[in-house]
Design a protein around this motif. Structure first.
Motif, PDB file in Angstrom:
ATOM      1  N   PRO A  59       0.956  -1.183  -0.095  1.00  0.00           N
ATOM      2  CA  PRO A  59      -0.059  -0.027  -0.075  1.00  0.00           C
ATOM      3  C   PRO A  59       0.971   1.273  -0.147  1.00  0.00           C
ATOM      4  O   PRO A  59       1.898   1.317   0.545  1.00  0.00           O
ATOM      5  CB  PRO A  59      -0.840   0.006   1.263  1.00  0.00           C
ATOM      6  N   PRO A  60       0.445   2.513  -0.656  1.00  0.00           N
ATOM      7  CA  PRO A  60       1.111   3.567  -0.518  1.00  0.00           C
ATOM      8  C   PRO A  60       1.297   4.000   0.873  1.00  0.00           C
ATOM      9  O   PRO A  60       0.444   3.977   1.700  1.00  0.00           O
ATOM     10  CB  PRO A  60       0.546   4.699  -1.440  1.00  0.00           C
ATOM     11  N   PRO A  61       2.460   4.751   1.056  1.00  0.00           N
ATOM     12  CA  PRO A  61       2.752   5.091   2.301  1.00  0.00           C
ATOM     13  C   PRO A  61       2.007   6.328   2.879  1.00  0.00           C
ATOM     14  O   PRO A  61       1.463   7.169   1.805  1.00  0.00           O
ATOM     15  CB  PRO A  61       4.179   5.666   2.421  1.00  0.00           C
ATOM     16  N   THR A  62       1.376   6.533   4.075  1.00  0.00           N
ATOM     17  CA  THR A  62       0.669   7.850   4.420  1.00  0.00           C
ATOM     18  C   THR A  62       1.573   8.924   4.537  1.00  0.00           C
ATOM     19  O   THR A  62       2.773   8.750   5.513  1.00  0.00           O
ATOM     20  CB  THR A  62       0.020   7.436   5.595  1.00  0.00           C
ATOM     21  N   ALA A  63       1.277  10.080   4.005  1.00  0.00           N
ATOM     22  CA  ALA A  63       2.170  11.159   4.315  1.00  0.00           C
ATOM     23  C   ALA A  63       1.470  12.479   5.213  1.00  0.00           C
ATOM     24  O   ALA A  63       0.294  12.298   4.919  1.00  0.00           O
ATOM     25  CB  ALA A  63       2.501  11.742   3.068  1.00  0.00           C
ATOM     26  N   HIS A  64       2.480  12.955   5.871  1.00  0.00           N
ATOM     27  CA  HIS A  64       1.661  13.969   6.555  1.00  0.00           C
ATOM     28  C   HIS A  64       1.893  15.542   6.145  1.00  0.00           C
ATOM     29  O   HIS A  64       1.636  16.437   6.961  1.00  0.00           O
ATOM     30  CB  HIS A  64       2.303  13.848   8.254  1.00  0.00           C
ATOM     31  N   GLU A  65       2.767  15.439   5.103  1.00  0.00           N
ATOM     32  CA  GLU A  65       3.026  16.861   4.271  1.00  0.00           C
ATOM     33  C   GLU A  65       2.896  16.411   2.868  1.00  0.00           C
ATOM     34  O   GLU A  65       2.858  15.399   2.200  1.00  0.00           O
ATOM     35  CB  GLU A  65       4.353  17.002   4.751  1.00  0.00           C
ATOM     36  N   PRO A  66       2.948  17.556   1.963  1.00  0.00           N
ATOM     37  CA  PRO A  66       2.870  17.417   0.541  1.00  0.00           C
ATOM     38  C   PRO A  66       4.112  16.291   0.206  1.00  0.00           C
ATOM     39  O   PRO A  66       5.038  16.483   0.621  1.00  0.00           O
ATOM     40  CB  PRO A  66       3.214  18.605   0.091  1.00  0.00           C
ATOM     41  N   THR A  67       3.566  15.353  -0.705  1.00  0.00           N
ATOM     42  CA  THR A  67       4.303  14.286  -0.996  1.00  0.00           C
ATOM     43  C   THR A  67       4.397  13.993  -2.656  1.00  0.00           C
ATOM     44  O   THR A  67       3.129  14.174  -2.999  1.00  0.00           O
ATOM     45  CB  THR A  67       4.169  13.147  -0.329  1.00  0.00           C
ATOM     46  N   LEU A  68       5.262  13.697  -3.322  1.00  0.00           N
ATOM     47  CA  LEU A  68       5.217  13.231  -4.561  1.00  0.00           C
ATOM     48  C   LEU A  68       5.393  11.673  -4.623  1.00  0.00           C
ATOM     49  O   LEU A  68       6.476  11.140  -3.824  1.00  0.00           O
ATOM     50  CB  LEU A  68       6.263  13.801  -5.598  1.00  0.00           C
ATOM     51  N   LEU A  69       4.371  10.882  -5.008  1.00  0.00           N
ATOM     52  CA  LEU A  69       4.353   9.511  -4.777  1.00  0.00           C
ATOM     53  C   LEU A  69       4.646   8.848  -6.381  1.00  0.00           C
ATOM     54  O   LEU A  69       3.801   9.349  -7.365  1.00  0.00           O
ATOM     55  CB  LEU A  69       3.250   8.865  -4.349  1.00  0.00           C
ATOM     56  N   LEU A  70       5.837   8.342  -6.528  1.00  0.00           N
ATOM     57  CA  LEU A  70       5.754   7.638  -8.176  1.00  0.00           C
ATOM     58  C   LEU A  70       5.854   6.338  -7.940  1.00  0.00           C
ATOM     59  O   LEU A  70       6.689   5.690  -7.072  1.00  0.00           O
ATOM     60  CB  LEU A  70       7.012   8.181  -8.706  1.00  0.00           C
ATOM     61  N   ALA A  71       5.073   5.648  -8.639  1.00  0.00           N
ATOM     62  CA  ALA A  71       4.942   3.968  -8.379  1.00  0.00           C
ATOM     63  C   ALA A  71       5.179   3.538 -10.043  1.00  0.00           C
ATOM     64  O   ALA A  71       4.418   3.972 -10.800  1.00  0.00           O
ATOM     65  CB  ALA A  71       3.560   3.473  -8.004  1.00  0.00           C
ATOM     66  N   VAL A  72       6.080   2.739 -10.309  1.00  0.00           N
ATOM     67  CA  VAL A  72       6.030   1.720 -11.438  1.00  0.00           C
ATOM     68  C   VAL A  72       6.061   0.492 -11.049  1.00  0.00           C
ATOM     69  O   VAL A  72       6.590  -0.258 -10.403  1.00  0.00           O
ATOM     70  CB  VAL A  72       7.727   2.335 -12.013  1.00  0.00           C
ATOM     71  N   THR A  73       5.213  -0.046 -11.913  1.00  0.00           N
ATOM     72  CA  THR A  73       4.839  -1.605 -11.938  1.00  0.00           C
ATOM     73  C   THR A  73       5.833  -2.493 -12.887  1.00  0.00           C
ATOM     74  O   THR A  73       6.173  -1.600 -14.121  1.00  0.00           O
ATOM     75  CB  THR A  73       3.489  -2.076 -11.968  1.00  0.00           C
ATOM     76  N   GLU A  74       6.222  -3.527 -12.867  1.00  0.00           N
ATOM     77  CA  GLU A  74       6.731  -4.255 -13.788  1.00  0.00           C
ATOM     78  C   GLU A  74       6.052  -4.443 -15.092  1.00  0.00           C
ATOM     79  O   GLU A  74       6.601  -4.592 -16.150  1.00  0.00           O
ATOM     80  CB  GLU A  74       7.245  -5.743 -13.052  1.00  0.00           C
TER      81      GLU A  74
END
Length: 185
Positions: free
Chosen positions: A3-18
């Protein structure tokens, strides 16, 4: 999947799957984008070896220089199979299965095959974020050249050394320059 991590401040989440990475590799492979023809004109000026039979005599059988003295050469590089990519939490790992064919260019523009070398390489790409910049690095983690035809075994070892040096000197830095830090909008 995690699961994506929870963030308490503005965050950029980049996910790449196989699936995404291998779909892109499949697309590039089937479109023929993983092919390059290299001649002396396309080599960097600081490259220590020119593509001529005279320059390549240390790597090639003596008959090549005897048959084609100081003739220009070309290298044709291509992926033999689709690159295989796997995603890990810290990096993207890839296996590249390629071939390099050396050809002598005769004065009438005919190409004569000199040798064919299969090159299997493992690479690792790691994303980096520095302040507000997204980038990455690429590292060659192993390569295994094998001869298909043309060169005796001692020359293959010399060519392997040159290939590793060239990848270290030009290939990896060029890949790193393509994924150097860029400003995140």
């Amino acid at each position: 999947p995690s699961p994506p991590p929870t963030a308490h401040e503005p965050t950029l989440l980049l996910a790449v799957t196989e699936f995404v990475a291998n779909s892109a590799a499949f697309t590039y492979f089937t479109a023929g984008a993983l092919r390059r023809n290299i001649s002396s004109d396309t080599l960097p000026r600081r490259f220590p070896l020119q593509l001529r039979t005279k320059s390549m005599e240390v790597f090639s059988p003596p008959c090549l220089q005897e048959l084609y003295p100081d003739q220009p050469m070309e290298l044709h590089l291509w992926a033999r199979q689709q690159p295989l990519l796997s995603c890990h939490p810290d990096a993207l790992h890839g296996t590249l299965l390629g071939s390099a064919e050396a050809l002598v260019v005769l004065p009438n523009a005919t190409r004569v095959p000199a040798f064919l070398l299969n090159i299997d390489a493992n690479v690792t790409g790691k994303p980096t974020i520095t302040r507000n910049r997204l980038g990455g690095t690429v590292r060659l983690t192993g390569s295994v050249p094998s001869l298909s035809w043309g060169l005796p075994v001692p020359q293959v070892k010399r060519l392997e050394t040159l290939l590793k040096f060239s990848l270290w000197l030009f290939g990896v830095p060029r890949a790193n320059s393509k994924c150097c830090p860029r400003a995140v909008p």
